[in-house]
Design a protein around this motif. Structure first.
Motif, short mmCIF file in Angstrom:
data_model
loop_
_atom_site.label_atom_id
_atom_site.label_comp_id
_atom_site.label_asym_id
_atom_site.label_seq_id
_atom_site.Cartn_x
_atom_site.Cartn_y
_atom_site.Cartn_z
N THR A 115 0.90 -1.17 0.00
CA THR A 115 -0.13 -0.09 0.05
C THR A 115 0.90 1.41 0.08
N PRO A 116 0.32 2.21 -0.40
CA PRO A 116 1.24 3.76 -0.17
C PRO A 116 1.82 3.86 1.20
N TYR A 117 1.27 3.15 2.37
CA TYR A 117 1.92 3.25 3.52
C TYR A 117 2.82 2.33 4.00
N ASN A 133 -5.74 11.23 -3.20
CA ASN A 133 -4.33 11.98 -3.74
C ASN A 133 -3.54 11.42 -2.62
N THR A 134 -2.64 10.33 -3.30
CA THR A 134 -1.80 9.76 -2.47
C THR A 134 -0.53 10.75 -1.71
N LYS A 135 -0.22 11.78 -2.77
CA LYS A 135 0.83 12.56 -2.00
C LYS A 135 0.17 13.41 -0.88
N SER A 136 -0.86 13.78 -0.86
CA SER A 136 -1.33 14.76 0.12
C SER A 136 -1.71 13.57 1.17
N GLY A 137 -2.17 12.42 1.01
CA GLY A 137 -2.56 11.48 1.92
C GLY A 137 -1.30 11.24 2.78
N LEU A 138 -0.14 10.73 2.11
CA LEU A 138 0.98 10.58 2.85
C LEU A 138 1.67 11.68 3.78
N GLU A 139 1.47 12.75 3.15
CA GLU A 139 1.66 13.76 4.04
C GLU A 139 0.64 14.22 5.38
N LEU A 140 -0.28 13.88 4.90
CA LEU A 140 -1.34 13.80 6.23
C LEU A 140 -1.12 12.70 7.23
N TYR A 141 -0.44 11.49 6.71
CA TYR A 141 -0.39 10.35 7.44
C TYR A 141 1.02 10.88 8.56
#
Ligand code: THG
Length: 369
Positions: A15-17, A209-217
């Motif tokens: 996953t992206p995470y 939006n994966t990029k924003s999601g990872l920043e949010l993570y």
């Protein structure tokens, strides 16, 4: 000494995470919808106590979305579930058993109504997309069915409310249970629902939006320090105590929704059309032969990797234990079991062999707490 790891490949998707949770100390994985789903970060019991007190972020990207859009989308969604969605509203989530023509359960997803012609089916571990495509083709429905790039990150635990208010502002406190809306993080909107696979409260962020999601993570872990935030994952103990059912573990295609206690999600009276409706009417009039129940066993540990036979006092098999764990709350082993109705009408006492010992137990209603 056990020492093995899961062989990663395109078939068992990351996953992206994943790279983040590996740095954060994930210690075991399961697979779910052909994707990695973290199963532990060290001790499950420690994680259980933490989840009940603080806040955790979970990589639950494996809860994949089946997106159905188009003119016949509502008809197709309704054809797949015995829950009446005729009065469903945009911005709401619905827990919906999906069943086949014989009323066997195919999945137990959360359905999100995005607009009148766009739905997400947030699926448990079975290939709902193939079932949906088959039905759409067979019925000549005007729909488009895809698995979009949506990777859910859950924020769970009693402190999740304060944390999410800190990150997204007061507006998020107005969100009702199983409601969803869009909330902005640094200029990007994310769909967030008040939901999640724990009974400790929290949210699920459907990251597109994966990029924003990872920043949010990463931001959540910074902002969450004051709330003692930790990485986590669906917790075996918490979910059994709360009786959140797990498809493939507690129930499968050999079980029907009445046997699983889904009565409140079955609508036979309205004139909606869904697969298995006639079969459900028949089952309702004849009565069920087995039922999912709780069991509390006089044991202190258990580790299930397949179902275990449950016996009555005369050692006749009366059902099977499908999930179980040691519960710190009861200080005993608790489990979810499919038990014969004839037995249930006569007795509440069971026996079970774990390793080389026999333990006594009692049947109880679900949920335990
Ligand atoms: N969240 C999202 N998708 C999911 C899950 C999730 N897909 C897979 C899996 N989990 C589906 N299974 C469940 C089971 C229970 C619940 C949600 C998904 C649940 N049940 C509540 C309860 O039992 O109290 C509410 C049910 C209701 O009353 O409507 O939340 O966790 N996105």
């Amino acid at each position: 000494m056990k020492n093995y790891s899961i062989g990663k490949s395109r078939r068992i998707r990351s996953t992206p995470y994943t790279s983040r949770i590996e740095k954060q100390g994930v210690t075991s994985y399961t697979t779910y919808n052909h994707m990695l789903l973290p199963a532990a970060f060290g001790s499950i019991e420690d994680s259980y106590h933490h989840l009940k007190k603080y806040v955790q972020v979970w990589d639950v990207a494996a809860e994949r979305q089946v997106e159905i859009c188009g003119k016949d989308s509502a008809r197709l969604i309704q054809l797949m579930t015995c829950r009446d969605l005729s009065k469903s509203k945009v911005g709401r989530c619905y827990y919906c058993p999906i069943i086949d023509d014989q009323a066997g359960i195919i999945n137990d997803p959360v359905v999100l109504k995005l607009n009148e012609e766009k739905w997400w089916i947030s699926v448990a571990d079975s290939d709902v997309i193939l079932f949906a495509k088959g039905l759409a083709i067979g019925n000549n429905f005007d729909v488009k069915i895809i698995e979009p790039n949506v990777d859910i990150m859950a924020v769970q635990g009693p402190k999740s409310f304060k944390l999410m208010e800190k990150v997204f502002g007061e507006k998020i406190t107005k969100l009702k249970f199983f409601g969803f809306d869009y909330f902005e993080f640094k200029g990007t909107k994310h769909l967030i629902a008040q939901s999640g696979w724990s009974k400790q409260g929290g949210y699920e962020i459907y990251v597109e939006n994966t990029k924003s999601g990872l920043e949010l993570y990463d931001y959540l872990f910074e902002a969450g320090k004051e709330f003692n935030i930790k990485p986590g994952c669906p917790n075996l103990i918490e979910r059994i105590e709360s009786a959140l059912l797990s498809y493939g573990n507690d129930m499968d295609n050999g079980d029907n929704p009445y046997e699983c206690g889904f009565d409140k999600f079955i609508n036979l009276d309205s004139n909606i059309i869904f697969l298995g409706k006639e079969k459900l009417k028949q089952i309702k009039s004849e009565g069920i032969k087995k039922k999912l129940m709780g069991v509390i066993l006089e044991a202190k540990e258990i580790s299930l990797s397949r179902s275990l036979d449950i016996k009555d006092e005369k050692s006749n098999k009366v059902g099977e234990l499908r999930s179980a764990c040691y519960s710190p709350h009861f200080e005993k082993v608790i489990g979810i079991a499919m038990l014969d109705m004839t037995f249930l009408r006569m007795s509440k006492s069971v026996k079970i062999d774990i390793k080389n010992s026999t333990y006594n137990g009692k049947v109880c209603d679900l949920p335990f707490i």
